[in-house]
Design a protein around this motif. Sequence first.
Motif, PDB file in Angstrom:
ATOM      1  N   GLU A  50      13.073  15.186  61.345  1.00  0.00           N
ATOM      2  CA  GLU A  50      13.712  14.081  60.655  1.00  0.00           C
ATOM      3  C   GLU A  50      15.182  13.941  61.071  1.00  0.00           C
ATOM      4  N   HIS A  51      15.704  12.726  60.909  1.00  0.00           N
ATOM      5  CA  HIS A  51      17.100  12.465  61.259  1.00  0.00           C
ATOM      6  C   HIS A  51      17.705  11.571  60.182  1.00  0.00           C
ATOM      7  N   ARG A  52      18.442  12.149  59.244  1.00  0.00           N
ATOM      8  CA  ARG A  52      18.987  11.407  58.102  1.00  0.00           C
ATOM      9  C   ARG A  52      20.392  10.849  58.373  1.00  0.00           C
ATOM     10  N   TYR A  55      21.991   7.177  57.404  1.00  0.00           N
ATOM     11  CA  TYR A  55      21.152   6.401  56.493  1.00  0.00           C
ATOM     12  C   TYR A  55      21.979   5.775  55.379  1.00  0.00           C
ATOM     13  N   GLU A 126      12.989   8.086  53.794  1.00  0.00           N
ATOM     14  CA  GLU A 126      11.956   8.733  54.608  1.00  0.00           C
ATOM     15  C   GLU A 126      11.598   7.871  55.812  1.00  0.00           C
ATOM     16  N   ASP A 129      14.278   8.424  58.316  1.00  0.00           N
ATOM     17  CA  ASP A 129      14.062   9.736  58.937  1.00  0.00           C
ATOM     18  C   ASP A 129      12.973   9.693  60.000  1.00  0.00           C
ATOM     19  N   SER A 130      12.016   8.776  59.824  1.00  0.00           N
ATOM     20  CA  SER A 130      10.771   8.808  60.595  1.00  0.00           C
ATOM     21  C   SER A 130      10.665   7.730  61.668  1.00  0.00           C
ATOM     22  N   ASP A 199       7.242  14.957  59.976  1.00  0.00           N
ATOM     23  CA  ASP A 199       7.849  16.209  60.423  1.00  0.00           C
ATOM     24  C   ASP A 199       6.810  17.330  60.289  1.00  0.00           C
TER      25      ASP A 199
END
Length: 224
Positions: A50-52, A55, A126, A129-130, A199
Amino acid sequence: MPVNILRGLAAAALAVSVLTPTAPAAAASVPAPVTTTLRQAVTQLPVAEEHRTGYKRDLYKHWNRGLDLADGCDTRREVILSEAVTAPQVGAGCKITGGTWHSAYDDQVVVDAGRLDVDHFVPLAEVYDSEQTPWSAARREAYANDQGSPDTLIAVSAASNRSKSDKDPAEWLPSDGSYRCAYAATWAGTKSRWGLAVDPVERQALLALAQECPTTTVVYEPAP
């Protein structure tokens, strides 16, 4: 050959080129619905960390004017109206009174629309993140207001939605155990519809649910 004849031939050729109809553009293809098992749906999802970072909730514009631009209701209210068990009354400005709803997350009957949240089944954080590559603003708005699928948005009790927050199935599952197979299938179907990754921990949680729910199917239509 005399000049006037040449000009006449040229004019005729031009007329033919103008009058010849062009081939119609090919109709846009509509993706066919996909039906698969829960396990197959999970194993086909791409896996990525994931990459927050970066955001912000307002990256996903919602709620927009909804499907019916003449009804005075935004997407949120349209979802609430569409999911009513007992139809409410709708007044000026899409004011909703009366009606009943079933909150699937906690198996509660809700009798006041003001006590409902319209949840993004896969929460906006989410989704961010995705995303496998950064989405455009238009695609993010399309997800945030998606009524093209019955699964992307769901009306549930505010309490159950606040409990879920932005957690994935490795971190949160509905308190109503009888709904968990359907919950996993809807999660996997929504991620499949929008081409979102899982993830590794989320994937393992979904595979565990697939083992518990061997007859559960996933049906989704890829998003435009």
